[in-house]
Design a protein around this motif. Structure first.
Motif, PDB file in Angstrom:
ATOM      1  N   VAL A  24       0.853  -1.192   0.000  1.00  0.00           N
ATOM      2  CA  VAL A  24       0.000   0.000   0.000  1.00  0.00           C
ATOM      3  C   VAL A  24       0.889   1.242   0.000  1.00  0.00           C
ATOM      4  N   ILE A  25       0.476   2.242  -0.784  1.00  0.00           N
ATOM      5  CA  ILE A  25       1.152   3.537  -0.744  1.00  0.00           C
ATOM      6  C   ILE A  25       0.257   4.485   0.032  1.00  0.00           C
ATOM      7  N   ARG A  26       0.812   5.111   1.050  1.00  0.00           N
ATOM      8  CA  ARG A  26       0.071   6.098   1.848  1.00  0.00           C
ATOM      9  C   ARG A  26       0.512   7.490   1.429  1.00  0.00           C
ATOM     10  N   ILE A  41      -4.063  11.352   3.540  1.00  0.00           N
ATOM     11  CA  ILE A  41      -4.963  11.819   2.490  1.00  0.00           C
ATOM     12  C   ILE A  41      -5.577  10.645   1.743  1.00  0.00           C
ATOM     13  N   GLU A  42      -4.742   9.649   1.437  1.00  0.00           N
ATOM     14  CA  GLU A  42      -5.195   8.572   0.568  1.00  0.00           C
ATOM     15  C   GLU A  42      -4.333   7.335   0.786  1.00  0.00           C
ATOM     16  N   GLU A  43      -4.944   6.160   0.634  1.00  0.00           N
ATOM     17  CA  GLU A  43      -4.208   4.899   0.600  1.00  0.00           C
ATOM     18  C   GLU A  43      -4.478   4.245  -0.742  1.00  0.00           C
ATOM     19  N   ILE A  44      -3.398   3.843  -1.409  1.00  0.00           N
ATOM     20  CA  ILE A  44      -3.504   3.260  -2.743  1.00  0.00           C
ATOM     21  C   ILE A  44      -2.978   1.837  -2.681  1.00  0.00           C
ATOM     22  N   LYS A  45      -3.850   0.853  -2.990  1.00  0.00           N
ATOM     23  CA  LYS A  45      -3.421  -0.547  -3.024  1.00  0.00           C
ATOM     24  C   LYS A  45      -2.836  -0.809  -4.401  1.00  0.00           C
ATOM     25  N   VAL A  46      -1.571  -1.170  -4.429  1.00  0.00           N
ATOM     26  CA  VAL A  46      -0.850  -1.309  -5.684  1.00  0.00           C
ATOM     27  C   VAL A  46      -1.012  -2.695  -6.287  1.00  0.00           C
ATOM     28  N   PHE A  52       0.053  -9.382  -1.373  1.00  0.00           N
ATOM     29  CA  PHE A  52       0.773  -8.419  -0.550  1.00  0.00           C
ATOM     30  C   PHE A  52       2.270  -8.479  -0.837  1.00  0.00           C
ATOM     31  N   LYS A  53       2.731  -7.588  -1.722  1.00  0.00           N
ATOM     32  CA  LYS A  53       4.158  -7.497  -2.039  1.00  0.00           C
ATOM     33  C   LYS A  53       4.677  -6.194  -1.461  1.00  0.00           C
ATOM     34  N   PRO A  54       5.742  -6.270  -0.680  1.00  0.00           N
ATOM     35  CA  PRO A  54       6.287  -5.044  -0.093  1.00  0.00           C
ATOM     36  C   PRO A  54       6.763  -4.073  -1.172  1.00  0.00           C
ATOM     37  N   ILE A  55       6.529  -2.805  -0.948  1.00  0.00           N
ATOM     38  CA  ILE A  55       7.020  -1.772  -1.844  1.00  0.00           C
ATOM     39  C   ILE A  55       8.443  -1.455  -1.417  1.00  0.00           C
ATOM     40  N   SER A  70       8.339   0.250  -7.035  1.00  0.00           N
ATOM     41  CA  SER A  70       8.873  -1.050  -7.438  1.00  0.00           C
ATOM     42  C   SER A  70       8.868  -1.978  -6.241  1.00  0.00           C
ATOM     43  N   ASP A  71       8.638  -3.253  -6.554  1.00  0.00           N
ATOM     44  CA  ASP A  71       8.866  -4.296  -5.563  1.00  0.00           C
ATOM     45  C   ASP A  71      10.096  -5.053  -6.047  1.00  0.00           C
ATOM     46  N   LYS A  72      10.389  -6.198  -5.512  1.00  0.00           N
ATOM     47  CA  LYS A  72      11.626  -6.864  -5.900  1.00  0.00           C
ATOM     48  C   LYS A  72      11.576  -7.451  -7.325  1.00  0.00           C
ATOM     49  N   ARG A  73      10.366  -7.508  -7.940  1.00  0.00           N
ATOM     50  CA  ARG A  73      10.251  -8.047  -9.288  1.00  0.00           C
ATOM     51  C   ARG A  73       9.954  -6.998 -10.349  1.00  0.00           C
ATOM     52  N   ASN A  74       9.282  -5.910 -10.001  1.00  0.00           N
ATOM     53  CA  ASN A  74       8.831  -4.933 -10.988  1.00  0.00           C
ATOM     54  C   ASN A  74       9.376  -3.552 -10.703  1.00  0.00           C
ATOM     55  N   VAL A  75       9.525  -2.762 -11.751  1.00  0.00           N
ATOM     56  CA  VAL A  75       9.910  -1.364 -11.604  1.00  0.00           C
ATOM     57  C   VAL A  75       8.846  -0.523 -12.266  1.00  0.00           C
TER      58      VAL A  75
END
Length: 75
Positions: A24-26, A41-46, A52-55, A70-75
């Protein structure tokens, strides 16, 4: 975590983006000195479907007016 400065109607504000271990990005607004804690202000589920992949990294692109994660697989 990344931060940006934006100009609003009442002044200049610091906007903070925090990536969590649950994917999640806060988006938070720093209202100091009025408030001691940033305002959420907002929570964005990526990640989709409850995955649940850590950002790992957040970047702000002023050129493209975007927030990149990015997580460990994607940018």
């Amino acid at each position: 975590m990344v931060a940006d400065t934006v100009v609003g109607k009442m002044g200049t504000y610091n906007v903070i983006f925090v990536g969590t271990t649950s994917g999640v990005i806060r988006k938070m607004l720093n209202l100091q000195p009025v408030e001691k804690e940033p305002c959420l202000i907002e929570e964005i589920k990526v990640t989709p479907n409850g995955d649940f992949k850590p950002i790992k990294q957040l970047r702000i692109s002023k050129e493209h007016v975007s927030l990149n994660q990015s997580d460990k697989r994607n940018v």
